[in-house]
Design a protein around this motif. Structure first.
Motif, short mmCIF file in Angstrom:
data_model
loop_
_atom_site.label_atom_id
_atom_site.label_comp_id
_atom_site.label_asym_id
_atom_site.label_seq_id
_atom_site.Cartn_x
_atom_site.Cartn_y
_atom_site.Cartn_z
N LEU A 336 0.81 -1.05 0.18
CA LEU A 336 0.03 -0.05 -0.15
C LEU A 336 0.85 1.28 0.01
CD1 LEU A 336 -2.87 -0.90 2.79
CD2 LEU A 336 -2.97 -1.09 0.17
N LEU A 337 0.42 2.27 -0.67
CA LEU A 337 1.05 3.65 -0.65
C LEU A 337 0.30 4.72 0.02
CD1 LEU A 337 2.14 3.72 -4.45
CD2 LEU A 337 3.44 3.27 -2.41
N HIS A 338 0.70 5.24 0.97
CA HIS A 338 0.08 6.33 1.76
C HIS A 338 0.39 7.55 1.28
CE1 HIS A 338 3.43 8.18 4.22
NE2 HIS A 338 3.96 6.95 4.06
N LEU A 339 -0.39 8.73 1.47
CA LEU A 339 -0.20 10.03 1.16
C LEU A 339 1.26 10.54 1.89
CD1 LEU A 339 -3.87 11.73 1.38
CD2 LEU A 339 -2.47 11.01 -0.81
N ALA A 347 -1.69 5.74 9.00
CA ALA A 347 -2.20 4.80 10.01
C ALA A 347 -3.12 3.98 9.45
CB ALA A 347 -2.85 5.95 11.00
N SER A 348 -4.00 4.35 8.31
CA SER A 348 -5.18 3.66 7.72
C SER A 348 -4.45 2.55 7.18
CB SER A 348 -5.99 4.80 6.73
OG SER A 348 -6.77 3.92 5.92
N CYS A 349 -3.34 2.99 6.23
CA CYS A 349 -2.72 1.69 5.71
C CYS A 349 -2.13 0.58 6.55
CB CYS A 349 -1.45 2.28 4.66
SG CYS A 349 -2.25 3.28 3.42
N ALA A 354 -2.59 -4.69 8.72
CA ALA A 354 -2.83 -5.64 9.97
C ALA A 354 -4.08 -6.21 10.17
CB ALA A 354 -2.13 -4.89 11.13
N GLY A 355 -5.03 -5.76 9.63
CA GLY A 355 -6.36 -6.13 9.97
C GLY A 355 -7.18 -7.06 9.01
N ASP A 356 -6.40 -7.48 8.07
CA ASP A 356 -6.94 -8.27 7.10
C ASP A 356 -5.98 -9.55 6.55
OD1 ASP A 356 -8.01 -9.75 4.87
OD2 ASP A 356 -8.98 -7.64 4.03
N PRO A 357 -5.77 -10.44 7.49
CA PRO A 357 -4.84 -11.44 6.93
C PRO A 357 -4.71 -12.26 5.70
CG PRO A 357 -5.79 -11.56 9.41
CD PRO A 357 -6.32 -10.75 8.52
N GLY A 358 -6.06 -12.49 5.18
CA GLY A 358 -6.08 -13.03 4.03
C GLY A 358 -5.48 -12.02 2.97
N ARG A 359 -6.03 -11.20 2.81
CA ARG A 359 -5.26 -9.97 1.67
C ARG A 359 -3.93 -9.92 2.20
NH1 ARG A 359 -6.67 -3.53 1.11
NH2 ARG A 359 -5.91 -3.36 -1.02
N ASN A 360 -3.36 -9.76 3.27
CA ASN A 360 -2.03 -9.60 3.51
C ASN A 360 -1.17 -10.80 2.89
OD1 ASN A 360 0.60 -9.66 5.20
ND2 ASN A 360 -0.23 -7.92 6.02
N ARG A 361 -1.74 -11.85 2.89
CA ARG A 361 -1.17 -13.11 2.50
C ARG A 361 -1.00 -12.99 1.05
NH1 ARG A 361 -3.94 -15.82 6.29
NH2 ARG A 361 -5.63 -16.40 4.93
N GLU A 362 -2.23 -12.59 0.18
CA GLU A 362 -2.10 -12.29 -1.18
C GLU A 362 -1.15 -11.37 -1.68
OE1 GLU A 362 -6.06 -11.37 -2.47
OE2 GLU A 362 -6.84 -13.59 -1.82
N MET A 363 -1.07 -10.26 -0.73
CA MET A 363 0.09 -9.09 -1.31
C MET A 363 1.51 -9.59 -1.13
SD MET A 363 -1.43 -5.69 0.09
CE MET A 363 -2.89 -4.76 -0.46
N GLY A 364 1.55 -10.66 0.13
CA GLY A 364 3.00 -11.34 0.24
C GLY A 364 3.45 -12.14 -1.03
#
Length: 425
Positions: A336-339, A347-349, A354-364
């Motif tokens: 993710l890219l923050h402003l 903080a939002s990124c 941290a709050g979506d483990p499934g999406r995090n794994r895909e991004m990894g």
């Protein structure tokens, strides 16, 4: 191929990403069967000089005659195919280019920062982007503002060198390696010859293993300085903590001018750990155990080694949406890219990853694929040798056949990591 690498090593008092890149490229070329020799000076050696010798150092920044004579003699004796110049500040100087011209050896140069158009090489002043010297023949604004180490006297040698040696750089180097397209764009706009500027991202050695599981912490790994976004990260993390946290701690590893401030900020908190400097093995381990690596730099980074290292370990990154990060991180795919400069956006990124483990794994997984396609040793070797071939052909007018690339398969051999993140002067 016979390559002579020219480099003024940065002080060992702080880890240097540039030193590490040089060491890893040398190891990569040697592993592929090329002969690589090194012509270097070390900034650490300045401390051992006499008082008069220390006083003379600034006078050698624009031009060092003994270096020209020494390097010319070595080139004529050894006759390398190409010279690869990295850093020449403060003990080598652009006199190395004259030596190469004297001996008739083609030159490539890696531009690790913006010293061709900005005396301190950072494009920053007073905590903000500054391009006053970009495109000018005389770097008077840098002197007026004391941009290097907040000192006019310390800035003068750099400004003089930049002004006096501009043409020598731009005509004496057959091929410049820009380490990102973002850096190249700025240099082209400054007037540098675009036909000599090629993008060659830094490569990162394969760590040998990728992240398993969701990760244990969010990680900042780098120099503890305002320009690296450390205060921005602290503000964003305080906002996250006020909202109940994200379930994992923030780990900060590194050293720098804000070390005391970070130590005080982290003291007594369960959600923050400041661990000081990590050695290379500890860095690899910390990255591989991360939910995400955080790179909130305020500066227009020319690259982002820690982001590439995260991708190699199958870990997504949260990075500032400017400079080289926009081409390293595929927003929403591998990270993710923050402003830039916006604590709420950062903080939002961090909350999202941290709050979506499934999406995090895909991004990894996407980050690892991105690494294999763009930042692996195999890719690094191919682009490095291609640049050498272009420089040799350019000097010879294309009349002489390019040297062989060597065994491509050897490029995958693992290279030992040297040094840490960083690279500022």
């Amino acid at each position: 191929m016979h390559v002579l690498v020219v480099h003024n090593r940065y002080s060992s008092a702080q880890p240097s990403g540039e030193n590490r890149v040089v060491d890893e490229e040398v190891g990569l070329l040697r592993a592929a069967g090329h002969r690589v020799d090194v012509f270097e000076r070390r900034s650490d050696d300045i401390a051992a000089r006499s008082l008069l010798g220390k006083v003379a150092v600034p006078l050698l920044v624009p031009w060092n005659p003994p270096v020209r004579a020494e390097l010319t003699a070595r080139l004529r004796d050894e006759r390398p195919d190409v010279v690869h110049v990295h850093n020449v500040f403060p003990l080598l100087s652009p006199a190395v280019l004259a030596a190469c011209a004297d001996a008739g050896v083609p030159v490539v140069a890696t531009l690790h920062n913006y010293t061709q158009v900005c005396p301190p090489g950072t494009l920053r002043r007073d905590g903000r982007l500054c391009t006053e010297c970009v495109g000018t023949k005389l770097a008077l604004p840098a002197v007026r503002h004391g941009c290097y180490r907040e000192s006019r006297a310390a800035t003068v040698p750099l400004a003089v060198s930049m002004s006096l040696n501009r043409r020598r750089w731009w005509t004496g180097v057959e091929r410049f390696f820009c380490i990102s397209a973002a850096q190249r764009d700025i240099l082209v706009r400054s007037g540098m010859p675009p036909e000599r500027l090629a993008v060659k991202h830094n490569f990162v050695p394969d760590p040998g293993s990728c992240r398993t599981g969701p990760g244990e912490h969010l990680l900042f790994l780098g120099r503890l300085a305002e320009a690296k976004g450390v205060r921005l990260l602290m503000a964003a993390w305080d906002e996250i903590a006020a909202g109940g946290g994200v379930g994992v701690p923030l780990v900060l590893a590194g050293a720098g001018p804000l070390a005391e401030e970070v130590t005080a900020w982290a003291a007594g908190r369960d959600d923050v750990r400041y661990v000081g400097l990590y050695d290379p093995a500890q860095c690899r381990e910390a990255v591989a155990r991360s939910v995400a690596v955080v790179a909130p730099s305020m500066a227009l980074e020319t690259f982002g080694l820690v982001v590439a290292e995260a991708m190699a370990a199958g870990v997504p990154a949260v990075a500032a949406g400017h400079g080289a990060f926009v081409e390293l991180v595929e927003a929403g795919v591998s990270g993710l890219l923050h402003l830039p400069g916006d604590a709420a956006s950062l903080a939002s990124c961090l909350r999202q990853l941290a709050g979506d483990p499934g999406r995090n794994r895909e991004m990894g997984r996407a980050a690892r694929r991105r690494y294999e396609q763009g930042f692996s040793p195999e890719v690094g070797l191919e682009r490095l040798v291609e640049g050498y071939r272009t420089a040799i052909a350019g000097r010879s007018g294309g009349a002489v056949g390019a040297p062989p690339v060597g065994n491509k398969g050897a490029g995958s051999r693992r290279v030992t990591r040297a040094g840490g993140d960083g690279g500022s002067r």
